[in-house]
Design a protein around this motif. Structure first.
Motif, PDB file in Angstrom:
ATOM      1  N   LEU A 307       0.855  -1.182   0.000  1.00  0.00           N
ATOM      2  CA  LEU A 307       0.000   0.000   0.000  1.00  0.00           C
ATOM      3  C   LEU A 307       0.891   1.231   0.000  1.00  0.00           C
ATOM      4  CD1 LEU A 307      -2.796  -0.934   2.534  1.00  0.00           C
ATOM      5  CD2 LEU A 307      -3.010  -0.628   0.082  1.00  0.00           C
ATOM      6  N   GLU A 310      -0.101   7.138   1.171  1.00  0.00           N
ATOM      7  CA  GLU A 310      -1.408   7.839   1.144  1.00  0.00           C
ATOM      8  C   GLU A 310      -2.525   6.885   1.532  1.00  0.00           C
ATOM      9  OE1 GLU A 310      -5.063   9.599   0.352  1.00  0.00           O
ATOM     10  OE2 GLU A 310      -3.154  10.481   0.913  1.00  0.00           O
ATOM     11  N   GLN A 311      -2.442   5.647   1.004  1.00  0.00           N
ATOM     12  CA  GLN A 311      -3.506   4.697   1.289  1.00  0.00           C
ATOM     13  C   GLN A 311      -3.486   4.278   2.748  1.00  0.00           C
ATOM     14  OE1 GLN A 311      -2.532   1.898  -1.771  1.00  0.00           O
ATOM     15  NE2 GLN A 311      -4.125   2.658  -3.132  1.00  0.00           N
ATOM     16  N   ALA A 314      -2.570   8.662   7.771  1.00  0.00           N
ATOM     17  CA  ALA A 314      -2.138   8.910   9.148  1.00  0.00           C
ATOM     18  C   ALA A 314      -3.220   8.365  10.068  1.00  0.00           C
ATOM     19  CB  ALA A 314      -1.967  10.405   9.367  1.00  0.00           C
ATOM     20  N   PRO A 315      -2.867   7.515  11.036  1.00  0.00           N
ATOM     21  CA  PRO A 315      -3.895   6.988  11.925  1.00  0.00           C
ATOM     22  C   PRO A 315      -4.509   8.105  12.761  1.00  0.00           C
ATOM     23  CG  PRO A 315      -1.704   6.380  12.696  1.00  0.00           C
ATOM     24  CD  PRO A 315      -1.529   7.026  11.368  1.00  0.00           C
ATOM     25  N   ALA A 316      -5.814   8.056  12.962  1.00  0.00           N
ATOM     26  CA  ALA A 316      -6.479   9.048  13.804  1.00  0.00           C
ATOM     27  C   ALA A 316      -6.207   8.708  15.262  1.00  0.00           C
ATOM     28  CB  ALA A 316      -7.977   9.042  13.523  1.00  0.00           C
ATOM     29  N   HIS A 318      -8.108   8.403  17.662  1.00  0.00           N
ATOM     30  CA  HIS A 318      -9.058   7.509  18.309  1.00  0.00           C
ATOM     31  C   HIS A 318      -9.080   6.110  17.700  1.00  0.00           C
ATOM     32  CE1 HIS A 318     -11.115   9.688  15.060  1.00  0.00           C
ATOM     33  NE2 HIS A 318     -11.676   8.534  14.849  1.00  0.00           N
ATOM     34  N   ASP A 319      -8.191   5.849  16.708  1.00  0.00           N
ATOM     35  CA  ASP A 319      -8.156   4.519  16.107  1.00  0.00           C
ATOM     36  C   ASP A 319      -7.847   3.484  17.180  1.00  0.00           C
ATOM     37  OD1 ASP A 319      -8.751   5.396  13.667  1.00  0.00           O
ATOM     38  OD2 ASP A 319      -6.811   5.001  12.745  1.00  0.00           O
ATOM     39  N   LEU A 326     -14.229   5.558  23.437  1.00  0.00           N
ATOM     40  CA  LEU A 326     -14.555   6.584  22.448  1.00  0.00           C
ATOM     41  C   LEU A 326     -15.610   7.537  23.023  1.00  0.00           C
ATOM     42  CD1 LEU A 326     -13.707   7.063  19.490  1.00  0.00           C
ATOM     43  CD2 LEU A 326     -15.705   5.760  18.788  1.00  0.00           C
ATOM     44  N   LEU A 329     -13.913   9.667  25.623  1.00  0.00           N
ATOM     45  CA  LEU A 329     -13.085  10.705  25.014  1.00  0.00           C
ATOM     46  C   LEU A 329     -13.962  11.858  24.536  1.00  0.00           C
ATOM     47  CD1 LEU A 329     -10.162  11.386  24.088  1.00  0.00           C
ATOM     48  CD2 LEU A 329     -10.727  10.367  21.884  1.00  0.00           C
TER      49      LEU A 329
END
Lengths: 378, 378
Positions: A307, A310-311, A314-316, A318-319, A326, A329
């Protein structure tokens, strides 16, 4: 005879190529025994009715006077090329899937006179009146696929075909395998269309030019349509880069589909008429959506496709958080400080879950203790 | 309780909504008999393990003090809205496919307080950071679908959502049905996000605003994710207009897929990161490629979809010709005149076929007699 002349193919299947030619040349009239055997071959291939051997002889005999196979061989040899027939060990096995439509010969000229095996061949096809978008995609895709060891097969036409050949040649430096093949509708002794003469010369110098019709043969409309079946049959994947709603490139895609080869299409703007044919294939489900060379390589079974960054994205922050964390938070204020009791109400989760969750969020750097309460950490 | 609180849904399934609330409000401790029945409901729905009724009570009870249903009803009534519950005849049957995740209530405000039936509802969703391409597609698609009698459902967010609502409202003049619904993650008493306040007011005036959480409820991240399941469940088709590789819009698509609703995606440039999520859905085969409102209407089962003039295209002169006539046409010279004998050789078809074919081509205006021979007619 013309490509895919089914009566001719049946005659060769029954009598062998040499006796078939001898019979046609002899001037002998139609033979009931021969016709019966040809009938059987054609029926086996699902051809229900044909006009008969007499009609076929009427078609072939007028051409006998112009037939000069030794001259054709001399022409192709002078160009450094050669004739391949199905009996040759170099004959591409991929073509056998065309069954009765398999060509009876291939004329090849180029840097090497072999055709790479099917699983290394990718067809990039598309409209002659390409846009700059399609031209870019074709060139980049071809270059990257050659860098990954694939041979780009196309038809030598203007537009997408030309860009695919160009991209392949540009990426070919220092590689041993043929970067590109141009499958022609006319003889390999001419570079057609003339506006692509320099490009096709470069294809011959770096890759190879292939035709099933002999030197001197004109590229007629019928031969263009037949040529498309060869592109489809030689390749593991046929990619339509850009095509209008009605486009010859779709004929290659349909041939590939008929051979159960993988068909792919490049999406584009819904406002571009030059992508309408691609979208049609995608909508009908007869093509897979591909956006780059990695997608195509994966369809061709190439291992280790990665991959792109870009694919992966960047992890968020809250991942990976559970549902309760969640909610917690979301309930934590950014500026003020709140209590566990208040969090229990706002987040709607029990006090024990709030306490455990705050511990996890603190560990992840998402929450922090402040005075006698908690707040979001930014 | 929060949307999709499975323990809460099981309690309501077992005790009914009124007794469920009475039990939680009573302060009674967990009941083994009740827990056993809830277990059965959850197991039937494929929930293998849950923390138990005591844990759920810890989650719900802290919120009792803030519970003021009469106040919530007064708020929504003052806004001209109303509360819908599953027992109401107006309750959308489409939501029952959510099974245990079916909302327990819907708060609605708008021009009419009904939700159109599923087969007339189309979800248009996409990223907040839309490009002008995605914005154009969303607006045009929404407007044309409203003209065809569909209601556009979206989430009221920036970007694609906003353009979909705008397009729908713009095409709504004089129509009796609701052109658009905004399904909110927070209460219907607030227009969130604030930058869309004017737009959401227009949605309420022309269409309707819907939420499963009561007035005053904050739009938390968890509720945004849950809200997506409502959009998917209410609509016959969910169209992802533009989405990055990782995008909330894909969550709506996955919900729709999970409910076996039709998912569609709009293609775009392979160089646009904002179309990467759409191409991902197309590539994985979880979405159908759609390029305009007619494609979408067809997926929703609308009859009488017409091909556009562009798709029909100008027929080529050689359309509908048989193979032999095509060969003959190719063999006819444009400038000089040729004989039947020569045509027999060049076209490679028998003399009888040449004569019959010339007759047909003459009739079609493609060939003409000249002196003692034949030529192409241009």
């Amino acid at each position: 005879m013309e490509p895919s002349d089914l009566a001719g193919m049946a005659l060769i299947a029954v009598a062998g190529p040499e006796d078939a030619l001898a019979f046609v040349s002899s001037g002998a009239s139609s033979s009931a025994a021969l016709e019966q055997e040809m009938n059987a071959v054609l029926n086996d291939s699902g051809v229900p009715r044909w006009p008969g051997l007499a009609a076929a002889l009427l078609r072939w005999r007028p051409r006998l006077t112009d037939l000069a196979p030794e001259r054709d061989l001399r022409v192709v040899e002078r160009l450094g090329g050669q004739l391949l027939v199905p009996e040759d060990p170099e004959w591409p096995v991929a073509l056998s899937e065309l069954e009765l439509n398999e060509p009876i010969a291939l004329w090849v000229r180029g840097r090497a006179l072999v055709i790479p095996e099917q699983k290394r061949c990718i067809a990039l096809v598309g409209s002659r009146d390409s846009t700059s978008y399609g031209a870019n995609v074709a060139m980049e895709m071809a270059a990257t696929l050659v860098q990954r060891g694939f041979t780009i097969v196309s038809g030598g036409a203007y537009g997408i075909d030309a860009q695919a050949h160009r991209g392949a040649i540009g990426a070919a430096t220092g590689r041993q395998f043929l970067p590109t093949l141009a499958i022609m509708a006319g003889g390999v002794d001419r570079f057609y269309p003339t506006g692509n003469e320099d490009l096709l010369r470069a294809v011959a110098e770096n890759g190879a030019i292939v035709a099933e019709v002999p030197p001197g043969a004109n590229p007629t409309r019928y031969r263009f349509l037949q040529r498309n079946r060869l592109i489809a049959a030689l390749c593991e994947v046929t990619v339509v880069v850009e095509a209008r709603w009605r486009s010859g490139a779709l004929s290659t895609a349909h041939h590939a589909d008929g051979l159960s080869r993988t068909v792919a299409a490049v999406p584009g703007s819904v406002y571009s008429a030059n992508s309408a044919g691609c979208h049609r294939l995608l909508r009908e489900g007869s093509a897979v959506c591909v956006t780059d060379a990695a997608d195509v390589a994966e369809l061709a079974g190439a291992p280790g496709t990665q991959l792109t960054p870009e694919q992966l994205g960047a992890p968020a922050v809250h991942d990976g958080l559970g549902v309760e964390d969640l909610m917690l938070l979301d309930a934590l204020p950014l500026r003020s400080v709140t209590s566990v009791d208040k969090l229990t109400i706002v987040a709607g989760i029990g006090a024990t879950a709030v306490l455990a969750g705050l511990g996890r969020l603190e560990l992840l750097g998402l929450a922090e203790r402040a005075n006698s309460g908690w707040k979001r950490r930014c």
